[in-house]
Design an enzyme around this catalytic site. Structure first.
Site, PDB file in Angstrom:
ATOM      1  N   HIS A 493      -4.246  -8.163   5.008  1.00 47.01           N
ATOM      2  CA  HIS A 493      -2.826  -8.707   4.367  1.00 47.01           C
ATOM      3  C   HIS A 493      -2.792  -8.534   2.952  1.00 47.01           C
ATOM      4  CE1 HIS A 493       0.036 -12.153   4.441  1.00 47.01           C
ATOM      5  NE2 HIS A 493      -0.254 -12.206   3.199  1.00 47.01           N
ATOM      6  N   GLU A 494      -3.903  -8.892   2.032  1.00 40.50           N
ATOM      7  CA  GLU A 494      -3.684  -8.813   0.739  1.00 40.50           C
ATOM      8  C   GLU A 494      -3.674  -7.540   0.229  1.00 40.50           C
ATOM      9  OE1 GLU A 494      -2.864 -11.319  -0.951  1.00 40.50           O
ATOM     10  OE2 GLU A 494      -3.446 -12.794   0.429  1.00 40.50           O
ATOM     11  N   HIS A 497      -0.011  -6.209   0.367  1.00 34.79           N
ATOM     12  CA  HIS A 497       0.551  -6.599  -0.951  1.00 34.79           C
ATOM     13  C   HIS A 497       0.332  -5.520  -2.015  1.00 34.79           C
ATOM     14  CE1 HIS A 497       2.352 -10.511   0.276  1.00 34.79           C
ATOM     15  NE2 HIS A 497       1.008 -11.010   0.414  1.00 34.79           N
ATOM     16  N   HIS A 500       2.360  -2.332  -1.604  1.00 29.67           N
ATOM     17  CA  HIS A 500       3.645  -2.545  -2.084  1.00 29.67           C
ATOM     18  C   HIS A 500       3.678  -2.394  -3.512  1.00 29.67           C
ATOM     19  CE1 HIS A 500       7.364  -5.542  -1.483  1.00 29.67           C
ATOM     20  NE2 HIS A 500       7.627  -4.146  -1.454  1.00 29.67           N
TER      21      HIS A 500
HETATM   22 ZN   LIG Z   1       0.772 -12.908   1.375  1.00 25.50          ZN
END
Ligand SMILES: [Zn+2]
Length: 710
Positions: A493-494, A497, A500
């Site tokens: 998940h992290e 980011h 991105h």
């Molecule tokens: Zn998040």
């Protein structure tokens, strides 16, 4: 400059903050000039705690000077001399705040916390100084009005629009009397939010369950019991204390076998802020709702939600409502099936009662054990943290996007647990620097997050320097760091980011990387979670830390199967909270002051979510996401919205050949590199070929109408 993501500008504080004591700031301060380390990595080996505050003060003073110069420019406003000029302001402040936020989040101390509380209101006032500056707004307004004749490229045009909206949203276009009125409302709102936070804090403390006797706590492990005894000691009480968590459901209800204890703890939670005493929040929240509606009217919107959603992907409350309403039937139907399973367990044990919310987790856990028999201690030896990182998280990024990673030992870190990697693009060129700081510490905030020490911008010539932080258990010296599958998911998940941020290819810092909307920013991260279970990725990293043997298929299958467990309950309680939030913020200006209990009951009935065994994740009276600040007001739906985007996007991969470089590169080109440089709904649609829909979201959670119960 980077515009703070905070969606609501406060109009508090003076528009002309006192000049900073610039005397203590000079070339000896490590923030004085851009870092000379590779890629402007922060010089943590030179930065001392005392360096931050003078640099923050000097950074604000510098940016005020730069902004004044732009506002008072005698030349006619142009895109270059106003908008681009603003993008170049505040570089010192950005530099120091990036390091300061990183360190105060992950490795703080009382000195730094004190600096933070002193500087926070000054930073809020600093933002107002910019976005309520009348002269500056006049220039932005002039450019905005002629924007179509300026022959700007699409990203520049988007930047003009973002600046204009930002000023208007803050109230810069209002008349002076209306600005004064807005300031008054904002001050009142701010003190009401403070009051809400303080009352709720006290109410939550008061709501703790206290017992002298061990018997009501049957089911607790020895270590949980010891922690409850310690909590009692901390309050100078005999016996045991169970503190309330923020949510309606309390985690301990999973293990407590005494039904009376469960009911008491649940009711303590549900009624915590509705006791008619000094900690009752109902009066405060009805006033906040009323004032927010008035504020919206002043700014020219029919209700607060309309004002709040304008710059979001969903754009209008109607868009968000349609989305939520469509989730209700499948979510509640699945919850009803889960309730039947639970009732069957209760009946089989001759319980002789109807399932209530305080029974749910206790019996759901028994269903889970019977059905999935998944034991953390069995799976953890296959998830050694550094192997998960290199052979899982990095490997997925290599297979999808061609990235490679090389650990660097020459860049300074703020704590010895932090590791640093240089990230190379498929063509071997430098792309970014990635820091990771995975282990729990007492001086670290809870949870996990991503941010940047340097944000990408072509205008400023900056390449991304990003980091991930988490709170995994640190192993004893010499022991391997074995983590749960939940932790594995957090890492993916992290890192979503992080991608991105690292792929960002924007001209302007304001539009770069993760600086998108609240209902978009969790999309790349939740999307990246999907690769954790992708067969060729999973088999590459899920290997026994001692033998290197792959995880037995039987065990892997249990992990996959458990993914849909309890999802009916989970989604129903989330969508109930999200609908409540939205209903409160659809109140029209001039509506009478609401009675929160009646309002809540009606709102849940109206949205078909008044379900005895699934209460909303937060009740109105303790919903701090929406009353304690503005972050998630009329925005709680974003949690669900970004799930939809993530699952719908993954579904596109599934339908187009799965994990391939071509698919990855296309996703990078059209989504991950774009930041906020395009309208987010259009950006998504042009990549997906259609607007997002909830089909995949329902499928992956086992919520389809026809989904068999496993
Ligand atoms: Zn998040």
């Amino acid at each position: 400059m980077s515009i703070l993501i905070s969606p609501e500008a406060t109009v508090l504080g003076s528009a002309n903050p006192a000049q900073a004591p610039a005397a203590e700031f000079g070339p000896s301060n490590p923030f004085y000039a851009p870092s000379t380390l590779p890629f402007q990595a922060p010089p943590f080996d030179k930065i001392k705690d005392e360096d931050y505050q003078p640099a923050i003060e000097a950074g604000m003073a510098q940016q005020r000077g730069e902004i004044e110069k732009i506002a008072n420019n005698s030349e006619a406003p142009t895109f270059e001399n106003t908008i681009v000029a603003m993008e170049k302001t505040g570089q010192l402040l950005d530099r120091v705040m990036a390091a300061f936020d990183g360190v105060t989040g992950a490795d703080t101390n009382p000195y730094l916390q004190n600096v933070k509380s002193i500087e926070a209101p000054k930073l809020a006032a600093h933002e107002d100084f910019i976005f309520l500056n009348t002269k500056l707004f006049a220039r932005v307004d002039a450019i905005y009005k002629q924007r179509t004749s300026l022959k700007l490229d699409p990203e520049s045009l988007r930047l003009v629009e973002r600046y204009y909206d930002r000023f208007v949203h803050a109230g810069a276009s209002l008349s002076e009397p209306d600005k004064a009125e807005l300031r008054k409302i904002n001050e009142e709102l701010s003190s009401l939010s403070d009051s809400f936070i303080n009352k709720l804090l006290a109410a939550t403390k008061e709501g703790a369950y206290v017992t002298k006797d061990k018997a009501p706590l049957t089911g607790f492990s020895d270590s949980r019991l010891a922690a409850a005894a310690q909590a009692a000691k901390n309050r100078k009480l005999d016996g045991f204390v169970i503190l309330l968590q923020n949510t309606t459901q309390q985690p301990d209800l999973v293990s407590l076998s005494d039904r009376g204890t469960r009911q008491t703890i649940f009711e303590n939670s549900w009624n915590r802020a509705e006791k008619g005493d000094a900690n009752d929040t109902r009066d405060v929240i009805s006033h906040i709702a009323e004032l927010r509606a008035q504020k919206a009217k002043l700014l020219g919107y029919p209700n607060y939600a309309a004002w709040k959603l304008e710059d979001q992907m969903a754009k209008t409350p109607e868009g968000a409502l349609r989305f939520m309403d469509a989730l209700v039937p499948p979510a509640t139907a699945k919850a009803a099936r889960e309730a039947q399973d639970i009732q069957a367990v209760i009946d089989a044990q001759h319980g002789g009662f109807q399932l209530q919310p305080w029974d749910w987790n206790f019996y759901a856990e028994q269903v889970r054990k019977a059905r999935y028999d998944l034991d953390d201690s069995q799976v953890k030896p296959y998830f050694e943290l550094w192997s998960v990182l290199e052979n899982g998280v990095f490997y997925a990024a290599n297979q999808l996007y061609g990235l490679t990673f090389k650990q660097r030992h020459d860049l300074p870190v703020y704590h010895p647990d932090v590791r640093v990697f240089e990230v190379f693009d498929a063509n071997g060129k430098h792309l970014a620097i990635f820091y990771c700081d995975y282990f729990k510490r007492d001086n670290k905030n809870g949870g996990a997050w991503m941010s940047a020490f340097v944000e990408q911008s072509r205008l400023l010539g900056n390449l991304p320097v990003v980091y991930n932080v988490a709170n995994f258990q640190k192993p004893a010296e010499g022991e391997p760091a074995l983590i749960s599958f939940t932790d594995v998911t957090t890492m993916f998940h992290e890192f979503g980011h992080a991608l991105h941020g690292m792929f960002s290819d924007a001209e302007y810092p304001t539009l770069a990387g993760t600086s998108t909307a609240r209902d978009f920013v969790e999309f790349p991260s939740q999307f990246n979670e999907h690769w954790a279970l992708y067969p060729s990725i999973f088999s590459h990293y899920a290997r026994h830390y001692k033998t290197g043997a792959p995880m037995p298929e039987e065990l892997a299958a249990k992990i996959r199967k458990a993914e849909t467990f309890n999802k009916g309950y989970d989604m129903t309680e989330l969508v109930a909270a999200a609908e409540l939030d939205m209903q409160w913020h659809l109140l029209s200006p001039g509506a009478p002051l609401q009675n929160p209990d009646e309002f809540e009951k009606e709102a849940l009935e109206k949205t078909h979510l008044e379900i005895s065994y699934v209460p909303p994740r937060y009740r109105s009276s303790y919903f701090s996401h929406i009353w304690g600040g503005n972050g998630y007001s009329a925005g709680y739906y974003a949690y669900l919205w970004t799930q939809m985007l993530a699952d719908d996007a993954y579904q596109w991969f599934v339908e187009n050949g799965g994990l391939t470089r071509a698919n990855g590169d296309r996703f990078r080109r059209m989504i991950l590199s774009r930041g906020n440089t395009q309208d987010l709904a259009k950006m998504y649609e042009s990549w997906r070929g259609a607007p997002p829909n909830t089909k995949a979201m329902l499928k992956y959670r086992g919520l389809e109408e026809s989904a068999p119960d496993k």
